[in-house]
Design a protein around this motif. Sequence first.
Motif, PDB file in Angstrom:
ATOM      1  N   GLY A 337     -29.588 -18.825  60.796  1.00  6.48           N
ATOM      2  CA  GLY A 337     -30.562 -19.796  60.321  1.00  6.48           C
ATOM      3  C   GLY A 337     -30.677 -20.992  61.249  1.00  6.48           C
ATOM      4  N   LEU A 338     -31.640 -21.855  60.946  1.00  7.84           N
ATOM      5  CA  LEU A 338     -31.881 -23.041  61.767  1.00  7.84           C
ATOM      6  C   LEU A 338     -30.732 -24.029  61.576  1.00  7.84           C
ATOM      7  CD1 LEU A 338     -33.909 -24.334  63.703  1.00  7.84           C
ATOM      8  CD2 LEU A 338     -35.021 -25.381  61.705  1.00  7.84           C
ATOM      9  N   THR A 339     -29.952 -24.250  62.643  1.00  6.42           N
ATOM     10  CA  THR A 339     -28.745 -25.084  62.532  1.00  6.42           C
ATOM     11  C   THR A 339     -29.077 -26.529  62.196  1.00  6.42           C
ATOM     12  OG1 THR A 339     -27.666 -23.642  64.140  1.00  6.42           O
ATOM     13  CG2 THR A 339     -26.647 -25.783  63.717  1.00  6.42           C
ATOM     14  N   ALA A 340     -30.121 -27.078  62.791  1.00  6.22           N
ATOM     15  CA  ALA A 340     -30.482 -28.477  62.533  1.00  6.22           C
ATOM     16  C   ALA A 340     -30.824 -28.700  61.063  1.00  6.22           C
ATOM     17  CB  ALA A 340     -31.655 -28.872  63.425  1.00  6.22           C
ATOM     18  N   ALA A 341     -31.567 -27.768  60.466  1.00  8.74           N
ATOM     19  CA  ALA A 341     -31.923 -27.903  59.050  1.00  8.74           C
ATOM     20  C   ALA A 341     -30.710 -27.732  58.155  1.00  8.74           C
ATOM     21  CB  ALA A 341     -33.003 -26.882  58.688  1.00  8.74           C
ATOM     22  N   ILE A 342     -29.806 -26.827  58.535  1.00  2.00           N
ATOM     23  CA  ILE A 342     -28.628 -26.570  57.702  1.00  2.00           C
ATOM     24  C   ILE A 342     -27.750 -27.807  57.596  1.00  2.00           C
ATOM     25  CG2 ILE A 342     -26.475 -25.269  57.585  1.00  2.00           C
ATOM     26  CD1 ILE A 342     -27.997 -22.883  58.733  1.00  2.00           C
ATOM     27  N   TYR A 343     -27.510 -28.483  58.725  1.00  2.00           N
ATOM     28  CA  TYR A 343     -26.603 -29.628  58.700  1.00  2.00           C
ATOM     29  C   TYR A 343     -27.312 -30.924  58.316  1.00  2.00           C
ATOM     30  CZ  TYR A 343     -22.920 -26.764  60.650  1.00  2.00           C
ATOM     31  OH  TYR A 343     -21.964 -25.798  60.820  1.00  2.00           O
ATOM     32  N   ALA A 344     -28.581 -31.047  58.660  1.00  2.00           N
ATOM     33  CA  ALA A 344     -29.310 -32.264  58.295  1.00  2.00           C
ATOM     34  C   ALA A 344     -29.579 -32.338  56.800  1.00  2.00           C
ATOM     35  CB  ALA A 344     -30.616 -32.346  59.083  1.00  2.00           C
ATOM     36  N   GLY A 345     -29.975 -31.223  56.204  1.00  2.00           N
ATOM     37  CA  GLY A 345     -30.280 -31.246  54.778  1.00  2.00           C
ATOM     38  C   GLY A 345     -29.185 -30.725  53.885  1.00  2.00           C
ATOM     39  N   GLY A 346     -28.247 -29.929  54.448  1.00  2.00           N
ATOM     40  CA  GLY A 346     -27.232 -29.305  53.621  1.00  2.00           C
ATOM     41  C   GLY A 346     -25.931 -30.058  53.530  1.00  2.00           C
ATOM     42  N   TYR A 347     -25.496 -30.700  54.633  1.00  2.00           N
ATOM     43  CA  TYR A 347     -24.182 -31.339  54.660  1.00  2.00           C
ATOM     44  C   TYR A 347     -24.242 -32.857  54.866  1.00  2.00           C
ATOM     45  CZ  TYR A 347     -22.195 -26.642  55.027  1.00  2.00           C
ATOM     46  OH  TYR A 347     -21.831 -25.343  54.785  1.00  2.00           O
ATOM     47  N   THR A 348     -25.220 -33.339  55.614  1.00  3.43           N
ATOM     48  CA  THR A 348     -25.261 -34.776  55.918  1.00  3.43           C
ATOM     49  C   THR A 348     -25.439 -35.651  54.682  1.00  3.43           C
ATOM     50  OG1 THR A 348     -26.143 -34.285  58.122  1.00  3.43           O
ATOM     51  CG2 THR A 348     -26.415 -36.524  57.300  1.00  3.43           C
ATOM     52  N   PRO A 349     -26.339 -35.342  53.731  1.00  2.00           N
ATOM     53  CA  PRO A 349     -26.461 -36.209  52.548  1.00  2.00           C
ATOM     54  C   PRO A 349     -25.161 -36.332  51.760  1.00  2.00           C
ATOM     55  CG  PRO A 349     -28.359 -34.773  52.713  1.00  2.00           C
ATOM     56  CD  PRO A 349     -27.382 -34.284  53.723  1.00  2.00           C
ATOM     57  N   ALA A 350     -24.459 -35.231  51.542  1.00  2.00           N
ATOM     58  CA  ALA A 350     -23.194 -35.304  50.806  1.00  2.00           C
ATOM     59  C   ALA A 350     -22.157 -36.124  51.569  1.00  2.00           C
ATOM     60  CB  ALA A 350     -22.664 -33.896  50.539  1.00  2.00           C
ATOM     61  N   LEU A 351     -22.113 -35.952  52.902  1.00  3.89           N
ATOM     62  CA  LEU A 351     -21.161 -36.732  53.704  1.00  3.89           C
ATOM     63  C   LEU A 351     -21.462 -38.218  53.629  1.00  3.89           C
ATOM     64  CD1 LEU A 351     -18.815 -36.708  55.752  1.00  3.89           C
ATOM     65  CD2 LEU A 351     -20.546 -36.481  57.556  1.00  3.89           C
ATOM     66  N   LEU A 352     -22.740 -38.588  53.720  1.00  2.00           N
ATOM     67  CA  LEU A 352     -23.104 -40.009  53.643  1.00  2.00           C
ATOM     68  C   LEU A 352     -22.807 -40.591  52.271  1.00  2.00           C
ATOM     69  CD1 LEU A 352     -26.491 -40.005  55.601  1.00  2.00           C
ATOM     70  CD2 LEU A 352     -24.243 -40.751  56.400  1.00  2.00           C
ATOM     71  N   ILE A 353     -23.012 -39.811  51.214  1.00  2.00           N
ATOM     72  CA  ILE A 353     -22.703 -40.303  49.857  1.00  2.00           C
ATOM     73  C   ILE A 353     -21.225 -40.641  49.738  1.00  2.00           C
ATOM     74  CG2 ILE A 353     -22.529 -39.566  47.450  1.00  2.00           C
ATOM     75  CD1 ILE A 353     -25.160 -38.094  47.820  1.00  2.00           C
ATOM     76  N   VAL A 354     -20.367 -39.763  50.238  1.00  2.00           N
ATOM     77  CA  VAL A 354     -18.921 -40.012  50.135  1.00  2.00           C
ATOM     78  C   VAL A 354     -18.525 -41.229  50.960  1.00  2.00           C
ATOM     79  CG1 VAL A 354     -16.651 -39.034  50.565  1.00  2.00           C
ATOM     80  CG2 VAL A 354     -18.452 -37.585  49.665  1.00  2.00           C
ATOM     81  N   PHE A 355     -19.088 -41.384  52.152  1.00  2.00           N
ATOM     82  CA  PHE A 355     -18.728 -42.523  52.989  1.00  2.00           C
ATOM     83  C   PHE A 355     -19.249 -43.837  52.403  1.00  2.00           C
ATOM     84  CE2 PHE A 355     -17.514 -39.708  56.509  1.00  2.00           C
ATOM     85  CZ  PHE A 355     -16.443 -40.431  57.026  1.00  2.00           C
ATOM     86  N   VAL A 356     -20.438 -43.829  51.828  1.00  2.00           N
ATOM     87  CA  VAL A 356     -20.945 -45.045  51.177  1.00  2.00           C
ATOM     88  C   VAL A 356     -20.046 -45.438  50.008  1.00  2.00           C
ATOM     89  CG1 VAL A 356     -22.852 -45.975  49.800  1.00  2.00           C
ATOM     90  CG2 VAL A 356     -23.323 -44.737  51.921  1.00  2.00           C
ATOM     91  N   GLN A 357     -19.656 -44.460  49.216  1.00  2.00           N
ATOM     92  CA  GLN A 357     -18.745 -44.735  48.108  1.00  2.00           C
ATOM     93  C   GLN A 357     -17.422 -45.315  48.605  1.00  2.00           C
ATOM     94  OE1 GLN A 357     -20.440 -44.782  44.954  1.00  2.00           O
ATOM     95  NE2 GLN A 357     -18.604 -43.718  44.268  1.00  2.00           N
ATOM     96  N   ALA A 358     -16.878 -44.751  49.687  1.00  2.00           N
ATOM     97  CA  ALA A 358     -15.592 -45.217  50.204  1.00  2.00           C
ATOM     98  C   ALA A 358     -15.703 -46.645  50.739  1.00  2.00           C
ATOM     99  CB  ALA A 358     -15.104 -44.273  51.294  1.00  2.00           C
ATOM    100  N   ILE A 359     -16.768 -46.948  51.474  1.00  2.00           N
ATOM    101  CA  ILE A 359     -16.923 -48.301  52.043  1.00  2.00           C
ATOM    102  C   ILE A 359     -17.091 -49.331  50.936  1.00  2.00           C
ATOM    103  CG2 ILE A 359     -18.421 -49.736  53.463  1.00  2.00           C
ATOM    104  CD1 ILE A 359     -18.998 -47.255  55.161  1.00  2.00           C
ATOM    105  N   ILE A 360     -17.949 -49.041  49.964  1.00  2.00           N
ATOM    106  CA  ILE A 360     -18.126 -49.975  48.843  1.00  2.00           C
ATOM    107  C   ILE A 360     -16.844 -50.099  48.037  1.00  2.00           C
ATOM    108  CG2 ILE A 360     -19.452 -50.429  46.759  1.00  2.00           C
ATOM    109  CD1 ILE A 360     -20.995 -50.840  49.345  1.00  2.00           C
ATOM    110  N   GLY A 361     -16.088 -49.010  47.940  1.00  2.00           N
ATOM    111  CA  GLY A 361     -14.816 -49.072  47.219  1.00  2.00           C
ATOM    112  C   GLY A 361     -13.822 -50.000  47.887  1.00  2.00           C
ATOM    113  N   PHE A 362     -13.807 -50.036  49.221  1.00  2.00           N
ATOM    114  CA  PHE A 362     -12.936 -50.970  49.919  1.00  2.00           C
ATOM    115  C   PHE A 362     -13.403 -52.415  49.760  1.00  2.00           C
ATOM    116  CE2 PHE A 362     -11.621 -47.198  52.443  1.00  2.00           C
ATOM    117  CZ  PHE A 362     -10.257 -47.319  52.252  1.00  2.00           C
ATOM    118  N   MET A 363     -14.689 -52.611  49.635  1.00  2.00           N
ATOM    119  CA  MET A 363     -15.219 -53.975  49.492  1.00  2.00           C
ATOM    120  C   MET A 363     -15.034 -54.520  48.088  1.00  2.00           C
ATOM    121  SD  MET A 363     -18.738 -53.488  51.677  1.00  2.00           S
ATOM    122  CE  MET A 363     -19.318 -55.124  51.259  1.00  2.00           C
TER     123      MET A 363
END
Length: 558
Positions: A337-363
């Motif tokens: 399958g198209l690698t750019a679509a797989i990682y841009a739409g499949g994994y990046t949103p979940a990764l950003l959600i976890v990192f946003v939660q972690a940064i706000i949790g430290f603040m």
Amino acid sequence: MPLLDARDMLAFPGGDNSSDTVIGNVHFNLTTLNHWNYTLFSNGTLSNGSWCLLTFEPYTPTYVLSNGTFLNVTWCWSPTEPIGVRAGVGIGYAVLFAVALVLTSVNLTKHGKLHLPAEKRFWPIGRRWQWYWAAAVCATAMISLLTGVDVDRYFLPELPIILTSFFWYLMQICAIALVWEAVRHWGSWMERQFIDPDPFSLRQDDGRSKVELYVPLFFYLFLWLNFFMIVPRNWGAIQYQRYPQQTLDVAAPSATDARFKAAAFLLAVCWLITTFSLRHSIKYYCPRNRGIFNRIIGFVRYTPLRFMLIVPLAATIVAYQALVAWHFEYSPLKVDGLTAAIYAGGYTPALLIVFVQAIIGFMNPNEDLELQRQRRVRGRELDREMGVVLKPSWWRRMNGEHMDPNASMRDRLIRNVQEISGNKPTAPTIEVPPNAAGRTNEPVEMTPVSPSLASPPITSPPLEPYTGRSERRREERARELAAGLLFPEAAHNSATAAARRRQELMMDGPPPPSYTDTVSNAQTASNLQPSTVARSLSAQSSGSTNQPPQQIRSMLDV
């Protein structure tokens, strides 16, 4: 299920005789191969529909037995290929999710710790759920990405593509649940701050409380429906992508069937419920706005920055899952399958959600500590309004109000008695041997009082021990004795007041005559009738109390 198209089949090359063939410079018995229905394909594989093995060097088998068993064989489902683009990017994403897992564990320790007693309305598990789901997102993503390495390395697709797809869908479910728990708990935290100054400011049987009770049930209902639409199914058809026609006939219809489409719709409902919960919390726990446009502006204004980031990212997850349910070429379930679509739409949103939660949790601070800070601020504000000026911490130590942690219980009791009686010490007492006068020295930095001006010692009337049968009265007398020993002045005042009340009651007149005097007068009086004397004698209770009680043997004795 065929491994390759019939157009890719090849004839066995000739050998030394009619029953011999040469494959990869190795001689095999052609009669045995034909007996077990083995076919040679153009991609260098040998298969009979059940078994598949590689025939090109250096994976060529060395010999075939008469029962169709090959020696030194390498199966088609072996990681013989180099790591591709999809596997290389997946390893990088797996490292990022591992870092996010460490940050999530730190935030779970920080925000899950209790500094106040647990309340029934706000259980500690409620604020930990968002971190539990974040850890689940990281774990499922790492499994999906690491198993995706073998998707590129396997010569023919098999189990790795199934594991990658399975855990990818689980990651999507956990990411939506993470956003929901973050929004729900923020509303709970707002409610906790709202009722902390006044626990009765919000009712527990109104429409607001009912919405907060039933909305989580509806969310998890649709989330579990999404789970049951995806997970309990036949995943074996996903691996049949060994040639283009097989992918179109088997894998693509299975990856875009009605169940995947329904699952995407259910996930969209979960996102809408999350948005409704955010709007509900802003409506009841933030300043209200009048008018449609003002409400929209207020909703954007009072939405925390964290939710302005992770809620749209959650919508991206829902949109991508709906996209792959209709278009197989963008799906992670497709091997090439198209690698750019797989990682841009499949994994990046979940990764950003976890990192946003972690940064706000430290603040953000721990909620219990923040609640304690708010209580101190309200206390200082109330003291300022009432004109109360609090002395600094060094004031108590300078004035002898500092309690020594190593002091004995006797010293603490003496100190409490001195504070109650008004004799507050200004420094600790130093015990020294008696002086020549037979008295101990006075405390340090204390002016001795002249004997002529000293007040007489406090003496309280002695309390006699209780000898009756009432347990409650015995306990009361024991408490009175203990209070008299610990607080002699208070006991003296109480005993004095009791004596004064008893004296005032006796001033009303002489006490009534006793029963003994009445009986003796009745016996000596000559003008009384015998029946009167008998009645007077029957009123005397000394004889009846000294004799054993009468035993009733029948109804005639009554």
